[in-house]
Structures are given as C-alpha cells and as structure tokens.
Motif scaffolding. Structure first.
Motif, short mmCIF file in Angstrom:
data_model
loop_
_atom_site.label_atom_id
_atom_site.label_comp_id
_atom_site.label_asym_id
_atom_site.label_seq_id
_atom_site.Cartn_x
_atom_site.Cartn_y
_atom_site.Cartn_z
N ARG A 134 -13.71 -21.69 27.33
CA ARG A 134 -12.93 -22.92 27.54
C ARG A 134 -13.69 -24.17 27.12
NH1 ARG A 134 -9.41 -24.94 32.66
NH2 ARG A 134 -8.95 -26.95 31.75
N LYS A 135 -14.98 -24.24 27.43
CA LYS A 135 -15.75 -25.43 27.07
C LYS A 135 -15.87 -25.59 25.56
CE LYS A 135 -18.58 -25.57 31.22
NZ LYS A 135 -19.92 -25.46 31.78
N LYS A 136 -15.97 -24.48 24.88
CA LYS A 136 -16.13 -24.54 23.43
C LYS A 136 -14.82 -24.82 22.71
CE LYS A 136 -20.25 -21.78 23.54
NZ LYS A 136 -20.92 -20.55 23.20
N LYS A 137 -13.69 -24.68 23.42
CA LYS A 137 -12.40 -25.01 22.81
C LYS A 137 -12.32 -26.49 22.50
CE LYS A 137 -9.46 -21.37 24.61
NZ LYS A 137 -8.30 -21.03 25.43
N ILE A 138 -13.03 -27.31 23.23
CA ILE A 138 -13.03 -28.75 23.00
C ILE A 138 -14.06 -29.13 21.95
CG2 ILE A 138 -13.44 -30.98 24.10
CD1 ILE A 138 -12.45 -29.68 26.71
N ILE A 139 -15.20 -28.46 21.95
CA ILE A 139 -16.30 -28.82 21.06
C ILE A 139 -15.97 -28.51 19.60
CG2 ILE A 139 -18.69 -28.28 20.48
CD1 ILE A 139 -19.19 -27.82 23.46
N ILE A 140 -15.41 -27.34 19.34
CA ILE A 140 -15.18 -26.92 17.95
C ILE A 140 -14.18 -27.84 17.23
CG2 ILE A 140 -14.28 -25.07 16.50
CD1 ILE A 140 -15.72 -23.13 18.34
N PRO A 141 -13.01 -28.16 17.80
CA PRO A 141 -12.12 -29.10 17.10
C PRO A 141 -12.75 -30.48 16.89
CG PRO A 141 -10.91 -27.95 18.79
CD PRO A 141 -12.35 -27.60 18.98
N THR A 142 -13.59 -30.90 17.84
CA THR A 142 -14.27 -32.17 17.69
C THR A 142 -15.24 -32.13 16.51
OG1 THR A 142 -14.14 -32.47 20.09
CG2 THR A 142 -15.68 -33.88 18.90
N ILE A 143 -15.97 -31.05 16.38
CA ILE A 143 -16.89 -30.91 15.26
C ILE A 143 -16.14 -30.86 13.94
CG2 ILE A 143 -18.55 -29.33 14.18
CD1 ILE A 143 -19.50 -28.60 17.00
N ILE A 144 -15.05 -30.10 13.89
CA ILE A 144 -14.25 -30.00 12.66
C ILE A 144 -13.66 -31.36 12.30
CG2 ILE A 144 -12.16 -29.00 11.66
CD1 ILE A 144 -12.84 -26.44 13.26
N ALA A 145 -13.14 -32.09 13.28
CA ALA A 145 -12.58 -33.42 13.01
C ALA A 145 -13.65 -34.37 12.51
CB ALA A 145 -11.91 -33.96 14.27
N THR A 146 -14.84 -34.29 13.08
CA THR A 146 -15.94 -35.14 12.64
C THR A 146 -16.34 -34.84 11.20
OG1 THR A 146 -16.76 -35.21 14.92
CG2 THR A 146 -18.29 -35.89 13.19
N ILE A 147 -16.42 -33.56 10.86
CA ILE A 147 -16.78 -33.18 9.49
C ILE A 147 -15.72 -33.68 8.51
CG2 ILE A 147 -17.02 -31.20 7.93
CD1 ILE A 147 -18.39 -29.75 10.28
N ILE A 148 -14.44 -33.51 8.86
CA ILE A 148 -13.37 -33.99 7.97
C ILE A 148 -13.43 -35.50 7.82
CG2 ILE A 148 -10.85 -34.25 7.80
CD1 ILE A 148 -10.64 -31.43 9.00
#
Length: 65
Positions: free
Chosen positions: A37-51
């Motif tokens: 559950r905690k990583k569900k928030i981190i991964i989209p944040t990282i992907i959005a930051t990279i984009i």
C-alpha cells in the motif's frame, strides 16, 4: 527459396514478440511493488516526476513557450 520467404514473413512477428517480452520483463517488478500500500503512492509519484522532468527538458531544449 520458398523457405527463405517463409522466414521473412515470420520476422515481423518475432520483432513484436521481442518488444512485448522486453516490456513485460521490464514492467513486472513495478507490479510486484504495487502490492504494498505504501508503495502504491510512491511509484506514481516517481513516474510523474520523471515525466515532468523530461517534459520540461524538452520544452526548454526546443524553446517551446
């Protein structure tokens, strides 16, 4: 000569299969991370930051306002 053309016809399917296999192998670890559950928030944040970084870099390189 017939065998040659049969092989040539199979080549596009081979390329598609290689690309699909590459992307599935690359993306599979992310799906495993999304189970937590905690990583569900981190991964989209990282992907959005990279984009966002790529978008801003291209915008500045191409002088798009």
């Amino acid at each position: 000569m017939n065998n040659f053309w049969k092989n040539i016809k199979k080549f596009p399917l081979f390329i598609i299969a290689v690309f699909i296999g590459f992307f599935l192998t690359t993306i599979e670890p992310f799906f495993k991370l999304l189970r937590n559950r905690k990583k569900k928030i981190i991964i989209p944040t990282i992907i959005a930051t990279i984009i966002l970084i790529i978008y801003n870099t291209l915008r500045l390189m191409l002088a798009i306002t």
